[in-house]
Design a protein around this motif. Structure first.
Motif, short mmCIF file in Angstrom:
data_model
loop_
_atom_site.label_atom_id
_atom_site.label_comp_id
_atom_site.label_asym_id
_atom_site.label_seq_id
_atom_site.Cartn_x
_atom_site.Cartn_y
_atom_site.Cartn_z
N ASP A 114 2.09 1.95 -3.15
CA ASP A 114 0.92 2.25 -4.04
C ASP A 114 1.00 3.78 -3.95
O ASP A 114 0.87 4.47 -4.86
CB ASP A 114 -0.28 1.68 -3.63
CG ASP A 114 -1.21 1.17 -4.78
OD1 ASP A 114 -0.76 0.92 -5.86
OD2 ASP A 114 -2.45 1.15 -4.49
N ARG A 173 1.72 6.82 -6.94
CA ARG A 173 0.61 7.83 -7.20
C ARG A 173 1.39 9.15 -7.23
O ARG A 173 1.08 10.03 -7.91
CB ARG A 173 -0.62 7.67 -6.45
CG ARG A 173 -2.04 7.12 -7.00
CD ARG A 173 -3.27 7.70 -6.33
NE ARG A 173 -3.04 7.31 -4.94
CZ ARG A 173 -3.27 5.99 -4.45
NH1 ARG A 173 -3.76 5.08 -5.32
NH2 ARG A 173 -3.06 5.80 -3.14
N ARG A 192 4.01 -4.17 -10.14
CA ARG A 192 3.23 -4.15 -8.67
C ARG A 192 1.90 -5.02 -8.83
O ARG A 192 1.59 -5.71 -7.99
CB ARG A 192 3.06 -2.86 -8.59
CG ARG A 192 2.80 -2.38 -6.99
CD ARG A 192 2.84 -1.04 -6.87
NE ARG A 192 1.76 -0.45 -7.43
CZ ARG A 192 0.65 -0.33 -7.58
NH1 ARG A 192 -0.20 -1.48 -6.68
NH2 ARG A 192 -0.49 0.10 -8.59
N ASN A 193 1.26 -4.84 -9.97
CA ASN A 193 -0.19 -5.58 -9.98
C ASN A 193 0.02 -7.00 -10.17
O ASN A 193 -0.70 -7.73 -9.38
CB ASN A 193 -0.85 -4.93 -11.54
CG ASN A 193 -1.18 -3.86 -11.25
OD1 ASN A 193 -1.49 -3.04 -10.10
ND2 ASN A 193 -1.62 -2.84 -12.28
N GLU A 237 0.80 -1.34 -0.16
CA GLU A 237 -0.03 -0.03 -0.01
C GLU A 237 0.93 1.26 0.03
O GLU A 237 0.52 2.16 -0.57
CB GLU A 237 -0.92 0.10 1.08
CG GLU A 237 -2.00 -0.67 1.03
CD GLU A 237 -3.11 -1.18 2.02
OE1 GLU A 237 -2.72 -0.31 3.21
OE2 GLU A 237 -3.81 -1.84 2.12
#
Lengths: 162, 162
Positions: free
Chosen positions: A10, A14, A120-121, A7
């Motif tokens: 993530d 962003r 990452r996905n 997270e």
């Protein structure tokens, strides 16, 4: 812990994406306005050159003293235009060109980010799969270890890309 | 002697006419080019104002140090534009307007010259008539004196106009 770190990453991704978008937008604007500023300076230099010519032509039709004064003025004014020419060349080479180069740099950064996002996905998907396997079949050591191993490989790849 | 002085004045009038035509031509050109120069300077100032705005907008999206640096640069650049604005106003008031005023001055001088030319032509005609009368009738004192008198009045009028 693994999920939290994902997270975190993530949020980082962003943030990076926002930074790239911001630079792309503002550097593009700045590049355009600087280029326009350089063009206007060049046009001002052209007009001033015309003025120098006209003053010289007029000076030739006048009495010696006035002629000398006008010629001196035209000469100094022409020197100012040489500085303006240097300004145009310098701005073009040291400001507009480097700003233009950011177009390519931003594109490269965006590709990097995309590759990172894909990695990452893939990692997140495998993590979900690993947890599902663990819950369904806690004793199946073989499958869990194999998953764990491929997930670690994924992390290494991700770290290299970063 | 009278004839020679008339010829001298003829040459003087031609010289004045040439000077007026020369000033009319070159001052007109200079006025136009200076006005264009002022306009280009004003446009350069407008572009620079845009640049100041964009730098300020970009500064707001950046980290504190970079933000401060960009803001400082924008501020100094804006001050330069204030000087450019002063330059535009000054050139407009001290160069373009006075050059424009020469349009009217040249017109007035041309009218003056025209009046002088008319007076000169009248004078020349009367001089010819006087000499003819003298040759035809050397003893007719009355007519000769009357012509002489009107010719002197003509000279006085011419001198006043000059």
């Amino acid at each position: 812990m693994l999920r939290r770190s994902l997270e975190n990453r993530d949020a980082q991704t962003r943030q990076l994406q926002d930074a790239v978008t911001n630079v792309e937008k503002h550097f593009g604007e700045l590049c355009q306005i600087f280029a326009a500023y350089v063009r206007k300076t060049a046009r001002l230099r052209d007009k001033a050159d015309l003025l120098v010519n006209e003053i010289n032509v007029y000076a030739c039709t006048e009495t010696p003293n006035l002629k000398q004064g006008l010629k001196n003025f035209a000469e100094e004014f022409a020197k100012l235009q040489d500085y303006r020419q240097a300004e145009v060349e310098r701005l073009e080479a040291k400001v507009v060109e480097p700003l233009k180069a950011y177009g390519t740099i931003v594109k490269m950064k965006r590709d990097d980010l995309k590759a990172t996002l894909t990695a990452r996905n893939r990692e997140a998907k495998q993590l979900t799969q690993l947890e599902r396997t663990r819950q369904r079949n806690p004793s199946d050591r073989h499958v869990i270890v194999s998953f764990d191993f491929s997930l670690k490989k994924c992390f290494v790849r991700y770290a290299v890309q970063k």
